[in-house]
Design an enzyme around this catalytic site. Structure first.
Site, mmCIF file in Angstrom:
data_model
loop_
_atom_site.group_PDB
_atom_site.id
_atom_site.type_symbol
_atom_site.label_atom_id
_atom_site.label_comp_id
_atom_site.label_asym_id
_atom_site.label_seq_id
_atom_site.Cartn_x
_atom_site.Cartn_y
_atom_site.Cartn_z
ATOM 1 N N HIS A 222 35.459 -3.959 50.022
ATOM 2 C CA HIS A 222 34.500 -4.231 51.106
ATOM 3 C C HIS A 222 35.217 -4.429 52.449
ATOM 4 O O HIS A 222 34.665 -4.110 53.502
ATOM 5 C CB HIS A 222 33.661 -5.470 50.795
ATOM 6 C CG HIS A 222 32.528 -5.226 49.841
ATOM 7 N ND1 HIS A 222 31.561 -4.274 50.061
ATOM 8 C CD2 HIS A 222 32.200 -5.822 48.663
ATOM 9 C CE1 HIS A 222 30.678 -4.298 49.064
ATOM 10 N NE2 HIS A 222 31.043 -5.222 48.197
ATOM 11 N N HIS B 129 37.013 -5.103 43.872
ATOM 12 C CA HIS B 129 35.673 -4.812 44.414
ATOM 13 C C HIS B 129 35.523 -5.490 45.787
ATOM 14 O O HIS B 129 35.036 -4.875 46.734
ATOM 15 C CB HIS B 129 34.604 -5.298 43.423
ATOM 16 C CG HIS B 129 33.193 -5.099 43.888
ATOM 17 N ND1 HIS B 129 32.322 -4.213 43.294
ATOM 18 C CD2 HIS B 129 32.490 -5.688 44.901
ATOM 19 C CE1 HIS B 129 31.151 -4.257 43.929
ATOM 20 N NE2 HIS B 129 31.229 -5.149 44.895
ATOM 21 N N GLU B 130 35.950 -6.750 45.885
ATOM 22 C CA GLU B 130 35.825 -7.479 47.161
ATOM 23 C C GLU B 130 36.784 -6.924 48.208
ATOM 24 O O GLU B 130 36.421 -6.780 49.381
ATOM 25 C CB GLU B 130 36.053 -8.981 46.957
ATOM 26 C CG GLU B 130 35.144 -9.649 45.932
ATOM 27 C CD GLU B 130 33.692 -9.242 46.023
ATOM 28 O OE1 GLU B 130 33.213 -8.965 47.138
ATOM 29 O OE2 GLU B 130 33.020 -9.172 44.972
HETATM 30 C C1 UDB Z 1 28.293 -9.499 41.694
HETATM 31 N N1 UDB Z 1 27.399 -10.175 39.645
HETATM 32 O O1 UDB Z 1 28.244 -10.632 42.112
HETATM 33 F F1 UDB Z 1 29.991 -11.085 33.680
HETATM 34 F F2 UDB Z 1 27.633 -14.948 34.825
HETATM 35 C C2 UDB Z 1 27.430 -9.068 40.528
HETATM 36 C C3 UDB Z 1 25.980 -8.696 40.885
HETATM 37 C C4 UDB Z 1 25.995 -7.563 41.889
HETATM 38 C C5 UDB Z 1 25.256 -8.272 39.635
HETATM 39 C C6 UDB Z 1 25.245 -9.898 41.504
HETATM 40 C C7 UDB Z 1 27.978 -10.243 38.441
HETATM 41 O O2 UDB Z 1 28.666 -9.351 37.981
HETATM 42 N N2 UDB Z 1 27.687 -11.417 37.828
HETATM 43 C C8 UDB Z 1 28.093 -11.898 36.624
HETATM 44 C C9 UDB Z 1 28.882 -11.184 35.738
HETATM 45 C C10 UDB Z 1 29.218 -11.764 34.531
HETATM 46 C C11 UDB Z 1 28.808 -13.021 34.220
HETATM 47 C C12 UDB Z 1 28.028 -13.714 35.119
HETATM 48 C C13 UDB Z 1 27.673 -13.173 36.313
HETATM 49 N N3 UDB Z 1 29.134 -8.611 42.287
HETATM 50 C C14 UDB Z 1 29.840 -9.078 43.460
HETATM 51 C C15 UDB Z 1 29.629 -8.252 44.682
HETATM 52 O O3 UDB Z 1 28.718 -7.458 44.866
HETATM 53 N N4 UDB Z 1 30.525 -8.456 45.588
HETATM 54 O O4 UDB Z 1 30.604 -7.757 46.700
HETATM 55 C C16 UDB Z 1 29.428 -7.288 41.775
HETATM 56 C C17 UDB Z 1 30.563 -7.322 40.733
HETATM 57 C C18 UDB Z 1 30.724 -5.930 40.093
HETATM 58 C C19 UDB Z 1 32.148 -5.861 39.638
HETATM 59 C C20 UDB Z 1 32.899 -6.941 40.323
HETATM 60 C C21 UDB Z 1 31.934 -7.604 41.254
HETATM 61 ZN ZN ZN Z 2 29.967 -5.740 46.459
#
Ligand code: UDB
Ligand code: ZN
Length: 183
Positions: free
Chosen positions: A157, A153-154
């Site tokens: 970007h 995912h990262e």
């Molecule tokens: C996230 N967080 O950071 F299983 F404690 C997501 C958001 C968009 C909901 C904030 C997340 O998945 N948090 C999470 C999951 C768990 C347990 C826990 C917290 N992203 C990162 C992002 O947007 N990066 O650009 C989205 C994720 C979706 C799949 C991978 C990254």
């Molecule tokens: Zn993202």
């Protein structure tokens, strides 16, 4: 300190650009930015700090998401085997991947996307990544399952790709060929 105000939202062209390689060794400024990105993730997972600053609990962040078109990502999370991943990485690159795919049963969201987009996001089940960490060490990481999903995912970007670009247009919940669900 990075807060949600610093996070670029969908519609901003920086999220569609292919980010530039970081010339190594990284400058102190680049290291400071990457350290701040990692700190944002840690803060966002600290209940008290997250509450105070209204941070969404983040597991990963790419530099374009704070408006910087450079190949830098931070990740901070535990996978299902309690294994901890906490890295700031320069120039991460997939050097090999499985044929098999995987997707999160609950779909994906994004810190840069303020709406829910339903559907499965197929990705590689396993990847091997090469990158340089904040101390300047070259790393090779073998990732599978949830960890592999977060890194992909990262990495997307850095190439101007949003998670919903990978959702099937007509049938968002179609199970991709040879893919297994995670969760
Ligand atoms: C996230 N967080 O950071 F299983 F404690 C997501 C958001 C968009 C909901 C904030 C997340 O998945 N948090 C999470 C999951 C768990 C347990 C826990 C917290 N992203 C990162 C992002 O947007 N990066 O650009 C989205 C994720 C979706 C799949 C991978 C990254
Ligand atoms: Zn993202």
């Amino acid at each position: 300190m990075i807060t949600m105000e610093d996070i670029v939202r969908e519609g901003d062209p920086v999220l569609r650009q292919v980010a530039e390689e970081v010339k190594l060794p990284a400058t102190q400024e680049e290291k400071d930015i990457l350290t701040d990105m990692l700190q944002f993730l840690k803060n966002s997972q600290d209940e008290e700090i997250a509450q105070k600053y209204q941070l969404r609990a983040g597991v990963g962040l790419a530099a374009p998401q704070i408006g910087i078109s450079k190949r830098m990502i931070a990740v901070h999370f535990q996978d299902h085997d309690e294994k901890q991943y906490s890295y700031g990485l320069f120039n991460p690159k997939i050097v090999s991947h499985s044929v098999a795919q995987a997707y999160l049963e609950g779909g994906e969201g994004c810190l840069s996307v303020d709406r829910e987009v339903p559907g499965y996001v197929p990705r590689y089940q396993r990847i091997t990544i090469k990158a340089t960490d904040l101390d300047g060490n070259e790393l090779k990481l073998k990732l599978k399952g949830y960890a592999a999903i977060v890194f992909q995912h990262e990495l997307d970007h850095l190439n101007g790709i949003m998670f919903y670009d990978r959702i099937h247009q007509d049938d968002p919940f179609t199970v991709p060929e040879n893919a297994t669900a995670i969760d």
